[in-house]
Every structure is written in C-alpha cells, then in structure tokens.
Design a protein around this motif. Sequence first.
Motif, short mmCIF file in Angstrom:
data_model
loop_
_atom_site.label_atom_id
_atom_site.label_comp_id
_atom_site.label_asym_id
_atom_site.label_seq_id
_atom_site.Cartn_x
_atom_site.Cartn_y
_atom_site.Cartn_z
N ASP A 103 0.67 -1.21 0.09
CA ASP A 103 -0.09 -0.04 0.21
C ASP A 103 0.77 1.24 -0.18
O ASP A 103 1.96 1.28 0.74
N ILE A 104 0.36 2.24 -0.68
CA ILE A 104 1.07 3.61 -0.83
C ILE A 104 0.28 4.69 -0.06
O ILE A 104 -1.04 4.59 -0.35
N THR A 105 0.69 5.66 0.50
CA THR A 105 -0.15 6.78 1.27
C THR A 105 0.07 8.07 0.37
O THR A 105 -0.60 9.06 0.78
N GLY A 106 1.31 8.28 -0.28
CA GLY A 106 1.69 9.49 -0.84
C GLY A 106 1.64 9.43 -2.36
O GLY A 106 1.84 8.22 -3.07
N SER A 107 1.34 10.38 -3.18
CA SER A 107 1.30 10.55 -4.52
C SER A 107 2.58 10.87 -5.22
O SER A 107 2.92 10.86 -6.44
N ASN A 108 3.61 11.40 -4.37
CA ASN A 108 4.69 11.89 -4.77
C ASN A 108 6.01 10.79 -5.29
O ASN A 108 7.15 10.87 -5.02
N ILE A 109 5.37 9.60 -4.79
CA ILE A 109 6.59 8.35 -5.01
C ILE A 109 6.85 8.27 -6.43
O ILE A 109 6.16 8.31 -7.24
N MET A 110 8.24 7.88 -6.78
CA MET A 110 8.61 7.88 -8.02
C MET A 110 8.56 6.49 -8.39
O MET A 110 9.15 5.56 -7.89
N VAL A 111 8.48 6.35 -9.74
CA VAL A 111 8.19 5.10 -10.11
C VAL A 111 9.44 4.88 -11.00
O VAL A 111 9.68 5.80 -12.00
N LYS A 112 9.82 3.40 -11.28
CA LYS A 112 11.05 3.18 -11.98
C LYS A 112 10.91 1.97 -12.73
O LYS A 112 9.73 1.33 -12.73
N GLU A 113 11.77 1.51 -13.52
CA GLU A 113 11.60 0.35 -14.23
C GLU A 113 11.55 -0.83 -13.42
O GLU A 113 12.09 -0.96 -12.31
N ASP A 114 10.83 -1.90 -13.80
CA ASP A 114 10.55 -3.26 -13.09
C ASP A 114 9.63 -3.08 -11.81
O ASP A 114 9.23 -3.98 -11.24
N ASP A 115 9.02 -1.91 -11.73
CA ASP A 115 8.19 -1.61 -10.69
C ASP A 115 6.85 -2.26 -10.97
O ASP A 115 6.46 -2.39 -12.33
N VAL A 116 6.02 -2.45 -10.24
CA VAL A 116 4.57 -3.19 -10.51
C VAL A 116 3.60 -2.35 -9.90
O VAL A 116 3.66 -1.97 -8.52
N LEU A 117 2.58 -1.61 -10.43
CA LEU A 117 1.44 -0.91 -10.01
C LEU A 117 0.31 -1.66 -9.91
O LEU A 117 -0.05 -2.26 -11.13
N SER A 118 -0.55 -1.48 -9.09
CA SER A 118 -1.72 -2.17 -9.12
C SER A 118 -2.95 -1.29 -8.73
O SER A 118 -2.58 -0.34 -7.79
N LEU A 119 -4.00 -0.78 -9.61
CA LEU A 119 -5.04 0.02 -9.32
C LEU A 119 -6.33 -0.73 -9.46
O LEU A 119 -6.83 -1.28 -10.27
N LEU B 261 3.16 -3.41 -15.12
CA LEU B 261 4.66 -3.56 -15.14
C LEU B 261 5.32 -2.75 -15.93
O LEU B 261 5.24 -2.75 -16.97
N ILE B 262 6.16 -1.76 -15.42
CA ILE B 262 7.03 -0.80 -16.08
C ILE B 262 8.30 -1.50 -16.59
O ILE B 262 9.18 -2.01 -15.87
N GLU B 263 8.31 -1.63 -18.02
CA GLU B 263 9.26 -2.49 -18.51
C GLU B 263 10.48 -1.58 -19.03
O GLU B 263 11.77 -2.21 -19.06
N ASN B 264 10.21 -0.28 -19.43
CA ASN B 264 11.26 0.44 -20.03
C ASN B 264 11.02 1.86 -19.64
O ASN B 264 9.81 2.18 -19.99
N VAL B 265 11.76 2.85 -19.68
CA VAL B 265 11.36 4.20 -19.26
C VAL B 265 12.60 5.03 -20.16
O VAL B 265 13.86 4.64 -19.91
N SER B 266 12.26 5.98 -20.99
CA SER B 266 13.28 6.69 -21.60
C SER B 266 12.62 8.00 -21.73
O SER B 266 11.38 8.37 -21.83
N ALA B 267 13.51 9.08 -21.87
CA ALA B 267 13.11 10.48 -21.85
C ALA B 267 12.77 10.86 -23.41
O ALA B 267 13.55 10.45 -24.35
N THR B 268 11.96 11.83 -23.54
CA THR B 268 11.72 12.37 -24.93
C THR B 268 12.36 13.70 -25.29
O THR B 268 12.94 14.00 -24.14
N ARG B 269 12.22 14.07 -26.39
CA ARG B 269 12.94 15.29 -26.45
C ARG B 269 12.37 16.64 -25.65
O ARG B 269 12.82 17.62 -25.53
N LYS B 270 11.03 16.37 -25.44
CA LYS B 270 10.27 17.49 -25.30
C LYS B 270 10.25 17.49 -23.44
O LYS B 270 9.45 18.06 -22.81
#
Length: 266
Positions: free
Chosen positions: A218-234, A241-250
């Motif tokens: 369980d989480i209580t705050g919305s400011n937690i940062m999500v990263k690769e390999d994290d699993v979120l449940s709503l 499952l967050i498989e890959n994160v990359s930055a865009t030009r914008k």
Amino acid sequence: MERRQASKFYPHFNQEERPVIDYFTGLFNQLIFKHEPILTSFLDPGKRNILKTIVGNDAFIQEYGGYANAEKKRVYLSEEWVNLRPDNYQIQPYEIEYPQKFVKITHSSILGTLANSGINTDAFGDIITDDNGTWQFFAKKELTDFFEEQVDRIGRTQVKLKPISFKNVIVPEDDSIEKTEIIASMRVDAVLSGISKQSRGQIQKMIDSKLVKLNWHDITGSNIMVKEDDVLSLRHFGRVLIENVSATRKGKYKVVLKLWQTKKCN
C-alpha cells in the motif's frame, strides 16, 4: 543466529507494513527458538520480500505456489536445507466446475467470492485460467473441508470445487497487453493517470482510499517516483509492469509497460 528486533527493519518499508514486519520477525524468532521448520500461508511478492529481508542469510527459504511463475506462494523456512517436493507445501489445486455453456465467470468474481467467504486471503493462492472457460485456484490443504463445503457459488452461479492433482494444473493464459505511453512525470499519480486515463485528482482519491499498490505494498503518498521493473496495481483497473523508461526530446517520459486489465462481468 540471533533474535531479530522488528524495529530494526521499520526504516526499510512503509509504516503500513509494520504489522507484517512484526509477524515475520516473530516467525524467524520462533524458528531459531524451536529449531523446527515453518510453512507460511500464501504470500504475495511484497510480503516475501519483507520476509527475505528479515531472514537474510541466516536460514533457508524455499517457495512454491502450485505452478511455475506463481505470484502468491507458500514459503518453507528452515535452518537446514531440505529437498522438497510440491506435496510438502500443503497446497491443494482446485478446478471450478460450472455451466460454461451458459455463464461466464471472471477472476474478479472468483476473488470476490473467496475473499468474502470468511477466511483470510492468504489461505488461497493464484487464480488462473486458460482463457477458454477453465478456472483453477490454489488453496491451503489444511482448509480443504472449508473450501469444499462452503464455496458453492461464484456470484450467482452455482459451482463445485473439484480437487485436482498438480499434473492437471493448466498453463495459465497471459492476457497482458504491451503498451507505450508518453507521461509528463514518473510520479505514481502521473503514471497511473496517463495509463488509466483518469485525472490525477481521481488517482489521489484512490491512493487515499488505499486502492493503489506499488510492488504489492500500500502507498499513502502520490509523490513516490516509479522506475523500471516496478509493479503498480490500481483497484478495478488492473496491474501494470513498467518495462522500460526513456526521456523524450520534449522532457517527458516514454514508458513501455505490460498491462493486465481487470475484466468485468458482462
């Protein structure tokens, strides 16, 4: 081996996890006091992570959930290594018999029935399907009388629980889908808002209502940062499952994810 103090592990996990930490610390202390192996109930990956953190390298941990790649598993905790067979984990697989030609049942309806049957959710493991109408789940063998006598309906559908052997367990269908989303921030509320197409305000309300989990906690705050390999449940939406994160030009984030969306009854 030395006795564990639960408070030592509090800083490693959220405050809401303290009862779980207390319980597993007690289990470990029981192991070293009585020198007898311990078989746990079904534990999700988050709870197993807590248990492994507490145990460290001071005992052996073996786990099984009834089939390969099970999410919820029973854990066998021992001071000495033991060669275990599936039967040693005291797991009973069940197939749900129901009139498949006339009705459909879903994962959520099965889970709701089992969770509201009067037992703890750690009394049963995964619920799996072949996506062709066959549904199976795994239960603690110590509670077979309860399951077989008390569970006779899934929703409004009359059912019968048929005990099966491990060799008759199906290979579950992976009904996940691969998606790519462009997200403004890797904060948990922004990620879930981008994936579920709900507002960040709605996501915040769900977090406040404890309908959101990160890596099965369980989480209580919305400011937690999500990263690769994290699993979120709503709740009522699904699991990601967050498989890959990359930055865009914008300056945004391109997130490649795997989504298991909650199926609703027709």
